[in-house]
Design a protein around this motif. Structure first.
Motif, PDB file in Angstrom:
ATOM      1  N   PRO A 187      -8.901  30.422  -4.450  1.00 60.36           N
ATOM      2  CA  PRO A 187      -7.556  30.249  -5.027  1.00 60.36           C
ATOM      3  C   PRO A 187      -7.499  30.502  -6.530  1.00 60.36           C
ATOM      4  CG  PRO A 187      -7.994  28.500  -3.454  1.00 60.36           C
ATOM      5  CD  PRO A 187      -9.266  29.275  -3.592  1.00 60.36           C
ATOM      6  N   GLY A 188      -8.521  30.068  -7.271  1.00 59.53           N
ATOM      7  CA  GLY A 188      -8.505  30.212  -8.722  1.00 59.53           C
ATOM      8  C   GLY A 188      -8.592  31.645  -9.207  1.00 59.53           C
ATOM      9  N   LYS A 189      -8.985  32.559  -8.326  1.00 61.16           N
ATOM     10  CA  LYS A 189      -9.131  33.970  -8.705  1.00 61.16           C
ATOM     11  C   LYS A 189      -7.923  34.820  -8.311  1.00 61.16           C
ATOM     12  CE  LYS A 189     -13.422  33.633 -10.267  1.00 61.16           C
ATOM     13  NZ  LYS A 189     -13.791  33.918 -11.667  1.00 61.16           N
ATOM     14  N   ARG A 190      -6.945  34.222  -7.668  1.00 58.16           N
ATOM     15  CA  ARG A 190      -5.810  35.005  -7.157  1.00 58.16           C
ATOM     16  C   ARG A 190      -4.625  35.029  -8.113  1.00 58.16           C
ATOM     17  NH1 ARG A 190      -5.492  34.172  -0.556  1.00 58.16           N
ATOM     18  NH2 ARG A 190      -7.756  34.235  -0.200  1.00 58.16           N
ATOM     19  N   ASN A 191      -4.613  34.159  -9.088  1.00 59.13           N
ATOM     20  CA  ASN A 191      -3.495  34.027 -10.031  1.00 59.13           C
ATOM     21  C   ASN A 191      -2.175  33.805  -9.303  1.00 59.13           C
ATOM     22  OD1 ASN A 191      -2.527  33.748 -12.638  1.00 59.13           O
ATOM     23  ND2 ASN A 191      -2.015  35.911 -12.830  1.00 59.13           N
ATOM     24  N   VAL A 192      -2.222  32.920  -8.327  1.00 65.14           N
ATOM     25  CA  VAL A 192      -1.042  32.530  -7.559  1.00 65.14           C
ATOM     26  C   VAL A 192      -0.814  31.039  -7.787  1.00 65.14           C
ATOM     27  CG1 VAL A 192      -0.067  32.261  -5.249  1.00 65.14           C
ATOM     28  CG2 VAL A 192      -1.377  34.314  -5.815  1.00 65.14           C
ATOM     29  N   GLY A 193       0.390  30.668  -8.188  1.00 64.59           N
ATOM     30  CA  GLY A 193       0.704  29.270  -8.432  1.00 64.59           C
ATOM     31  C   GLY A 193       1.432  28.647  -7.259  1.00 64.59           C
ATOM     32  N   LEU A 194       1.037  27.433  -6.875  1.00 71.21           N
ATOM     33  CA  LEU A 194       1.659  26.736  -5.751  1.00 71.21           C
ATOM     34  C   LEU A 194       2.186  25.382  -6.203  1.00 71.21           C
ATOM     35  CD1 LEU A 194       2.300  26.354  -2.742  1.00 71.21           C
ATOM     36  CD2 LEU A 194      -0.069  25.611  -2.394  1.00 71.21           C
ATOM     37  N   VAL A 195       3.463  25.117  -5.919  1.00 70.13           N
ATOM     38  CA  VAL A 195       4.094  23.829  -6.224  1.00 70.13           C
ATOM     39  C   VAL A 195       4.465  23.158  -4.913  1.00 70.13           C
ATOM     40  CG1 VAL A 195       6.006  22.658  -7.381  1.00 70.13           C
ATOM     41  CG2 VAL A 195       4.989  24.695  -8.418  1.00 70.13           C
ATOM     42  N   PHE A 196       3.911  21.950  -4.692  1.00 68.19           N
ATOM     43  CA  PHE A 196       4.147  21.225  -3.448  1.00 68.19           C
ATOM     44  C   PHE A 196       5.414  20.379  -3.544  1.00 68.19           C
ATOM     45  CE2 PHE A 196      -0.487  21.787  -3.658  1.00 68.19           C
ATOM     46  CZ  PHE A 196      -0.739  22.357  -2.421  1.00 68.19           C
ATOM     47  N   GLN A 197       5.877  19.911  -2.397  1.00 66.60           N
ATOM     48  CA  GLN A 197       7.085  19.098  -2.367  1.00 66.60           C
ATOM     49  C   GLN A 197       6.868  17.706  -2.959  1.00 66.60           C
ATOM     50  OE1 GLN A 197       7.163  19.058   2.193  1.00 66.60           O
ATOM     51  NE2 GLN A 197       8.038  17.080   1.739  1.00 66.60           N
ATOM     52  N   ASP A 198       5.609  17.238  -2.987  1.00 67.07           N
ATOM     53  CA  ASP A 198       5.360  15.898  -3.519  1.00 67.07           C
ATOM     54  C   ASP A 198       4.938  15.923  -4.989  1.00 67.07           C
ATOM     55  OD1 ASP A 198       2.890  16.999  -3.247  1.00 67.07           O
ATOM     56  OD2 ASP A 198       2.024  15.396  -2.028  1.00 67.07           O
ATOM     57  N   TYR A 199       5.187  17.059  -5.670  1.00 69.64           N
ATOM     58  CA  TYR A 199       4.986  17.221  -7.122  1.00 69.64           C
ATOM     59  C   TYR A 199       3.513  17.296  -7.526  1.00 69.64           C
ATOM     60  CZ  TYR A 199       9.588  14.995  -6.670  1.00 69.64           C
ATOM     61  OH  TYR A 199      10.840  14.637  -6.259  1.00 69.64           O
ATOM     62  N   ALA A 200       2.650  16.358  -7.064  1.00 66.73           N
ATOM     63  CA  ALA A 200       1.235  16.324  -7.442  1.00 66.73           C
ATOM     64  C   ALA A 200       1.059  16.285  -8.958  1.00 66.73           C
ATOM     65  CB  ALA A 200       0.498  17.531  -6.849  1.00 66.73           C
ATOM     66  N   VAL A 201       1.922  15.538  -9.621  1.00 70.80           N
ATOM     67  CA  VAL A 201       1.848  15.361 -11.074  1.00 70.80           C
ATOM     68  C   VAL A 201       0.969  14.150 -11.372  1.00 70.80           C
ATOM     69  CG1 VAL A 201       3.198  14.691 -13.111  1.00 70.80           C
ATOM     70  CG2 VAL A 201       4.060  16.452 -11.572  1.00 70.80           C
ATOM     71  N   PHE A 202       0.178  14.227 -12.446  1.00 68.01           N
ATOM     72  CA  PHE A 202      -0.658  13.095 -12.854  1.00 68.01           C
ATOM     73  C   PHE A 202       0.221  12.075 -13.573  1.00 68.01           C
ATOM     74  CE2 PHE A 202      -3.647  16.770 -12.978  1.00 68.01           C
ATOM     75  CZ  PHE A 202      -4.426  16.388 -11.900  1.00 68.01           C
ATOM     76  N   ASP A 217       0.912  35.434 -11.199  1.00 69.13           N
ATOM     77  CA  ASP A 217       1.563  36.659 -10.732  1.00 69.13           C
ATOM     78  C   ASP A 217       2.669  36.337  -9.735  1.00 69.13           C
ATOM     79  OD1 ASP A 217       0.119  38.568 -12.184  1.00 69.13           O
ATOM     80  OD2 ASP A 217      -1.541  38.509 -10.749  1.00 69.13           O
ATOM     81  N   ILE A 218       2.432  35.306  -8.942  1.00 69.45           N
ATOM     82  CA  ILE A 218       3.383  34.898  -7.900  1.00 69.45           C
ATOM     83  C   ILE A 218       3.500  33.379  -7.926  1.00 69.45           C
ATOM     84  CG2 ILE A 218       3.918  34.917  -5.425  1.00 69.45           C
ATOM     85  CD1 ILE A 218       2.033  37.368  -5.209  1.00 69.45           C
ATOM     86  N   LEU A 219       4.722  32.867  -7.848  1.00 65.55           N
ATOM     87  CA  LEU A 219       4.960  31.433  -7.785  1.00 65.55           C
ATOM     88  C   LEU A 219       5.375  31.066  -6.366  1.00 65.55           C
ATOM     89  CD1 LEU A 219       5.268  28.672  -9.195  1.00 65.55           C
ATOM     90  CD2 LEU A 219       7.630  29.316  -9.727  1.00 65.55           C
ATOM     91  N   LEU A 220       4.624  30.173  -5.743  1.00 63.15           N
ATOM     92  CA  LEU A 220       4.908  29.714  -4.390  1.00 63.15           C
ATOM     93  C   LEU A 220       5.476  28.303  -4.455  1.00 63.15           C
ATOM     94  CD1 LEU A 220       1.581  30.862  -2.652  1.00 63.15           C
ATOM     95  CD2 LEU A 220       3.673  32.187  -3.021  1.00 63.15           C
ATOM     96  N   LEU A 221       6.624  28.095  -3.843  1.00 66.38           N
ATOM     97  CA  LEU A 221       7.284  26.790  -3.845  1.00 66.38           C
ATOM     98  C   LEU A 221       7.412  26.308  -2.398  1.00 66.38           C
ATOM     99  CD1 LEU A 221      10.162  27.585  -6.382  1.00 66.38           C
ATOM    100  CD2 LEU A 221       7.996  26.450  -6.872  1.00 66.38           C
ATOM    101  N   ASP A 222       6.772  25.184  -2.089  1.00 73.12           N
ATOM    102  CA  ASP A 222       6.774  24.657  -0.727  1.00 73.12           C
ATOM    103  C   ASP A 222       7.698  23.452  -0.639  1.00 73.12           C
ATOM    104  OD1 ASP A 222       6.245  24.044   1.871  1.00 73.12           O
ATOM    105  OD2 ASP A 222       4.108  23.680   1.627  1.00 73.12           O
ATOM    106  N   GLU A 223       8.901  23.658  -0.113  1.00 68.40           N
ATOM    107  CA  GLU A 223       9.917  22.601   0.022  1.00 68.40           C
ATOM    108  C   GLU A 223      10.052  21.812  -1.283  1.00 68.40           C
ATOM    109  OE1 GLU A 223      11.799  22.208   2.621  1.00 68.40           O
ATOM    110  OE2 GLU A 223      10.738  22.832   4.430  1.00 68.40           O
ATOM    111  N   PRO A 224      10.276  22.468  -2.413  1.00 68.05           N
ATOM    112  CA  PRO A 224      10.191  21.773  -3.708  1.00 68.05           C
ATOM    113  C   PRO A 224      11.306  20.770  -3.978  1.00 68.05           C
ATOM    114  CG  PRO A 224      11.043  23.975  -4.010  1.00 68.05           C
ATOM    115  CD  PRO A 224      10.625  23.881  -2.577  1.00 68.05           C
ATOM    116  N   LEU A 225      12.417  20.863  -3.252  1.00 65.76           N
ATOM    117  CA  LEU A 225      13.551  19.991  -3.564  1.00 65.76           C
ATOM    118  C   LEU A 225      13.805  18.944  -2.484  1.00 65.76           C
ATOM    119  CD1 LEU A 225      16.073  22.670  -4.901  1.00 65.76           C
ATOM    120  CD2 LEU A 225      14.158  21.580  -6.073  1.00 65.76           C
TER     121      LEU A 225
END
Length: 371
Positions: free
Chosen positions: A76-91, A157-165
């Motif tokens: 995953p770290g080599k693909r330059n693809v960002g993924l945002v989950f529905q549960d935020y995963a914020v510290f 390069d690509i932003l992936l949003l999984d049920e973000p709202l």
């Protein structure tokens, strides 16, 4: 011809002993700067697809290309693809600034560059005044902004949003939709947006890919998919209420093609041209509820009984019955009839959609139409 930012080629993911295909041979291309929504109910394979694009799952077969290069086998770290989950995963123990800086810090980016990137993303998200706030003190929509910002700061390069709202209240969800539209426009992001919410998909995406049972049933512009469903599943899935679907057959009399179902019949447009084999085969007629309108009695109307009236603010959804056939109609609230009333309705034949009773695919009604 420019290379798509993302290409998914015959992608398949099997679980268990191979008897369950969560993703069943899908193809999809996404252009740079485009937003595509993967829309479908729970379990249809949309999140599994996202996990394979980002590298959290390995496909059973098929390929994933970013800028024309396969990323199969890349971590995953080599693909330059960002993924945002529905549960935020914020510290939550960190400040907004520390959360935004986290990904760059892990990558060993210089402090000055981290500070510049964090300030840039904070301004883009309208979070400049919140950089010192602890994440645990933020509201849901602010947490979602931080989650998106933490991904944007790495310039994916690509932003992936999984049920973000999905975890937000209605007002916050509406505000975040506006925020995402602004980000799309200002940052020129390439976004894959996973959702089960049709309103989100229609309001945010350039194109929508409707998924069911691991397959993509149709990919179409968001502005067209409700009016031009290419598959029976899509017609029955999109819209609230969805398209009226009536199984029957076609008949020809003196050059006029009509759709028949027991004692229910309507004439197709005069210019209708169908393949010879479809003239006697079973078909499904699609009529959008918005195209069924109340009318005065006349040669192009038919009489219906009003079985139910469902007010929806400025509109009302009617459940109508004609010749043992039930239809849904959407009319202005001030025009709604009373339950139990008998009224006349008209439908413009030019808005009809016809599907094959064998393949479930849309049939062209005129020469030159594409199914």
């Amino acid at each position: 011809m420019s290379v798509p930012k993302l290409q998914i080629v015959n992608l398949r993911k099997e679980f268990s002993d191979g008897s369950v295909a969560a993703v069943d041979g899908i193809d999809l291309e996404v252009a740079a700067g485009e937003t595509v929504a993967l829309l479908g109910s729970s379990g249809c394979g949309k999140s599994t697809t996202l996990n394979m694009v980002v590298g959290l799952e390995n496909p059973t077969s098929g390929d994933i290309l970013i800028d024309g290069k396969s990323v199969i086998g890349l971590p995953p770290g080599k693909r330059n693809v960002g993924l945002v989950f529905q549960d935020y995963a914020v510290f939550t123990s960190m400040s907004v600034c520390q959360n935004l800086a986290f990904g760059l810090k892990v990558r060993g980016v210089a402090k000055a560059e981290i500070a510049r990137a964090v300030d840039e993303v904070a301004e883009l998200l309208g979070m400049t005044g919140k950089l010192d706030a602890r994440a645990r003190d933020l509201g849901g929509s602010e947490l979602q902004r931080v989650a998106i910002g933490r991904t944007l700061v790495t310039k994916p390069d690509i932003l992936l949003l999984d049920e973000p709202l999905s975890n937000l209240e209605a007002a916050a969800r509406l505000a975040m939709r506006k925020e995402l539209r602004r980000l799309q426009k200002e940052a020129g992001l390439t976004i894959i947006y996973v959702t089960h919410d049709q309103i989100e998909a229609l309001s945010l995406a350039d194109r929508i890919a409707v998924m069911s049972a691991g397959k993509i049933k149709q990919v179409e512009k968001a502005s067209l998919i409700c009016q031009e469903p290419g598959h029976l599943f899509v017609a029955n899935f999109m819209g609230s209420p969805p398209m009226n679907l009536i199984r029957g057959w076609l008949s020809r009399d003196a050059g006029q093609i009509s759709f028949m179902r027991d004692d229910f019949s309507v004439s197709l447009p005069a210019e209708t041209v169908l393949p010879e084999k479809e003239r006697n085969d079973p078909v499904v007629l699609g009529i959008r509820p918005e195209t069924v309108r109340l009318a005065r009695p006349g040669p192009d109307t038919f009489e219906v009984a009003v079985r139910a009236v469902e007010p929806r603010g400025a509109e009302a959804v009617l459940t109508l019955e004609h010749a043992s056939q039930t239809l849904k109609a959407v009319v202005p609230a001030q025009e709604r009839p009373l339950e139990g009333a008998v009224v006349n309705v008209a439908v413009d034949p030019q808005t009809f959609v016809l599907f094959s009773g064998e393949t479930d695919l849309r049939l062209p009604l005129r020469a030159g139409d594409a199914a």
